[in-house]
Design an enzyme around this catalytic site. Structure first.
Site, PDB file in Angstrom:
ATOM      1  N   HIS A 140     -17.273 -29.043  -3.227  1.00 35.34           N
ATOM      2  CA  HIS A 140     -18.178 -28.145  -3.958  1.00 35.34           C
ATOM      3  C   HIS A 140     -17.432 -26.868  -4.292  1.00 35.34           C
ATOM      4  O   HIS A 140     -16.385 -26.565  -3.728  1.00 35.34           O
ATOM      5  CB  HIS A 140     -19.471 -27.863  -3.183  1.00 35.34           C
ATOM      6  CG  HIS A 140     -19.248 -27.315  -1.813  1.00 35.34           C
ATOM      7  ND1 HIS A 140     -18.855 -26.021  -1.562  1.00 35.34           N
ATOM      8  CD2 HIS A 140     -19.352 -27.909  -0.608  1.00 35.34           C
ATOM      9  CE1 HIS A 140     -18.755 -25.824  -0.269  1.00 35.34           C
ATOM     10  NE2 HIS A 140     -19.041 -26.962   0.341  1.00 35.34           N
TER      11      HIS A 140
ATOM     12  N   ASP B 288     -21.111 -41.216  15.685  1.00 35.09           N
ATOM     13  CA  ASP B 288     -20.111 -41.186  16.753  1.00 35.09           C
ATOM     14  C   ASP B 288     -20.526 -40.192  17.831  1.00 35.09           C
ATOM     15  O   ASP B 288     -20.638 -38.981  17.559  1.00 35.09           O
ATOM     16  CB  ASP B 288     -18.747 -40.799  16.178  1.00 35.09           C
ATOM     17  CG  ASP B 288     -17.604 -41.175  17.096  1.00 35.09           C
ATOM     18  OD1 ASP B 288     -17.664 -40.806  18.285  1.00 35.09           O
ATOM     19  OD2 ASP B 288     -16.659 -41.839  16.629  1.00 35.09           O
TER      20      ASP B 288
ATOM     21  N   SER C 237     -16.681 -29.836   5.279  1.00 36.69           N
ATOM     22  CA  SER C 237     -16.775 -30.280   3.885  1.00 36.69           C
ATOM     23  C   SER C 237     -15.398 -30.673   3.375  1.00 36.69           C
ATOM     24  O   SER C 237     -14.428 -29.950   3.569  1.00 36.69           O
ATOM     25  CB  SER C 237     -17.326 -29.159   3.001  1.00 36.69           C
ATOM     26  OG  SER C 237     -18.662 -28.930   3.271  1.00 36.69           O
TER      27      SER C 237
END
Length: 478
Positions: free
Chosen positions: A256, A383, A398
């Site tokens: 982004h 996990d 990210s």
């Protein structure tokens, strides 16, 4: 005419019986046809037939198996080959059907004809070159300097008419000179003020140029000229490398756009660099409160790469050498958007130091996208090791590459605030488009092949002369 015992003609009786039998026959045939169609619709090949898209994209070295329900024909046999599967092969689950095998890059049409005569379906096929990149996962530091300076605030000054300049504008030139840094802006304001000249501003507002002019105000207390604006010209932060192309020395990052903390405006890239980063600690995420990675830059003199683009899917540039890591040091094929499936996958990321580790996730939902959008899939961390360390997805994660079935399929982009174990991912295809690897027309590619490295820039807040997070914004008052 012969008459029956009941007075009815024998010919009339025969015709009536024939009509009744004919009507019953039609009903039974209709019923059998409906039953046949119903049973056919339950078969796997028929379901595949109905789901056959009007457009298909294939990588050059990939093939696809389709059910055989009509005679196929290819408009350009130089692009793809058709191979028939006559029956169930021994020790194979492949049913009778056909195999579409690409031969060369290009576009063609596949036409299905009933009995080899009547066209009943047409499908466009695009064969694309195979793309292989090395997945990342490393923590990196990013330093970005904007093209021009961004107006992030205003303050009142007597007898100053600066209403034409708004928060969110970029000042590109002042008095005919291109603005490259904050110090230059201050020098030009001081120079114009001492000469009694107005400030001539060339700016950008929502991508559109504008011009304005006004005289600076002399601050009697500090003995300098001012124009009543707060401006910024740079930002720094940490993120995660998504992928790297060792042949073309390209990288990409972020998933982004890097935006300004106050205005939400994207930073126009002037120049930038990528350096090494070390994760020092983790603030775990909780419902309603996203966590974050805390990291520092080190070995800043050793620049890993530059930054040339800042788009809705991240930052991109050139990189001579990818930071070293254990595992996944060989190129992987990429998956197109329609090839990503719901199910198990994994991400690569760093939660301590510089060690890249692999963690299990689940792709819960895949959005059907024909056009680029940052939220292409919903993912969930499964996990227990990652949940124990971070609570799930945290800021700074990210850009962590998502791998499914041996292919690079996307990157982590967002976390759900109310559920830190869940978030969004973007398809790697859209990042490749912004990187210039794949053209935005379906089925055609650009010549350069770049990689994408994702980084998440976090907002910095000043406190007691120090920055609480790992993003720093260079801001000055003029």
């Amino acid at each position: 005419m012969l008459m029956g015992t009941d007075g009815e003609s024998i010919d009339g009786k025969c015709v009536g019986e024939w009509c009744r039998l004919n009507h019953m026959c039609k009903k039974r045939v209709g019923f059998l046809l409906v039953l046949l169609i119903g049973l056919l619709s339950l078969t796997s090949p028929f379901k595949q037939w109905l789901s056959l898209p009007s457009e298909m994209r294939l990588m050059q070295k990939a093939s696809i198996h389709l059910p055989f329900l009509a005679e196929p024909a290819v408009a350009n046999p130089q692009i793809v080959d058709l191979g028939m599967i006559p029956h169930r092969m021994k020790n194979s689950s492949m049913q009778r059907g056909m195999v579409i095998a690409p031969r060369s890059i290009g576009n063609t049409r596949l036409i299905f004809k009933l009995f080899g005569l009547v066209p009943i379906k047409q499908c466009s096929i695009s064969v694309m070159p195979d793309i292989h990149v090395i997945p990342g996962g490393q923590s990196i530091g990013v330093k970005l300097k904007s093209a021009g300076v961004l107006v992030v605030g205003k303050y009142p000054l007597p007898q100053l008419e600066n209403d034409q300049v708004r928060v969110g504008d970029y000042i590109i030139r002042m008095n005919g000179k291109e603005i490259r840094h904050l110090q230059q802006l201050g020098q030009l304001i001081e120079e114009a003020g001492k000469k009694g000249n107005p400030i001539q501003i060339e700016g950008l507002r929502e991508g559109k140029p504008y011009h304005c002019s006004f005289h600076p105000y002399f601050d009697q207390q500090e003995k300098i000229y001012r124009i009543g604006l707060y401006v910024r010209d740079s930002a720094a932060g940490v993120g995660t490398l998504t992928f790297f192309d060792p042949h073309r020395k390209k990288y990409g990052a972020l998933g982004h756009m890097i935006t300004d903390v106050d205005t939400g405006q994207s930073l126009r890239v002037g120049e930038g660099r990528v350096v090494r980063s070390n994760v020092t600690s983790i603030r775990k995420g909780a419902s309603g409160e996203p966590g974050e990675k805390r990291a520092i830059f080190f070995d800043e003199e050793h620049v890993l790469g530059n930054i040339t683009r800042n788009t809705p899917f991240g930052v991109f540039g050139n990189m001579e050498k990818m930071p070293t890591k254990k595992g996944y040091n060989h190129p992987l094929p990429i998956a197109l958007a329609e090839q990503v499936k719901e199910g198990s996958a994994k991400i690569l990321t760093v939660v301590e130091g510089q060690r890249v580790e692999e963690y299990k996730i689940q792709i819960m939902h895949v959005m059907k996208q024909k056009f680029p959008a940052t939220k292409g899939m919903i993912i969930k961390v499964t996990d227990p090791r990652l949940i124990r360390k971070t609570g799930g997805i945290v800021q700074g994660m990210s850009g962590s590459p998502i791998i499914q079935n041996g292919k690079l399929v996307g990157a982590v982009t967002h976390v759900l605030v109310n559920d830190p174990t869940s978030g969004y991912g973007t398809f790697i295809e859209w990042m490749l488009q912004d990187a210039g690897i794949i053209k935005k027309t379906i089925g055609s590619f650009g010549e350069p092949l770049v990689f994408s490295l994702l980084l998440h820039l976090k907002i910095a807040q000043k406190s007691a002369g120090k920055y609480k997070s790992c993003v720093e914004w260079n801001e000055n008052r003029f």
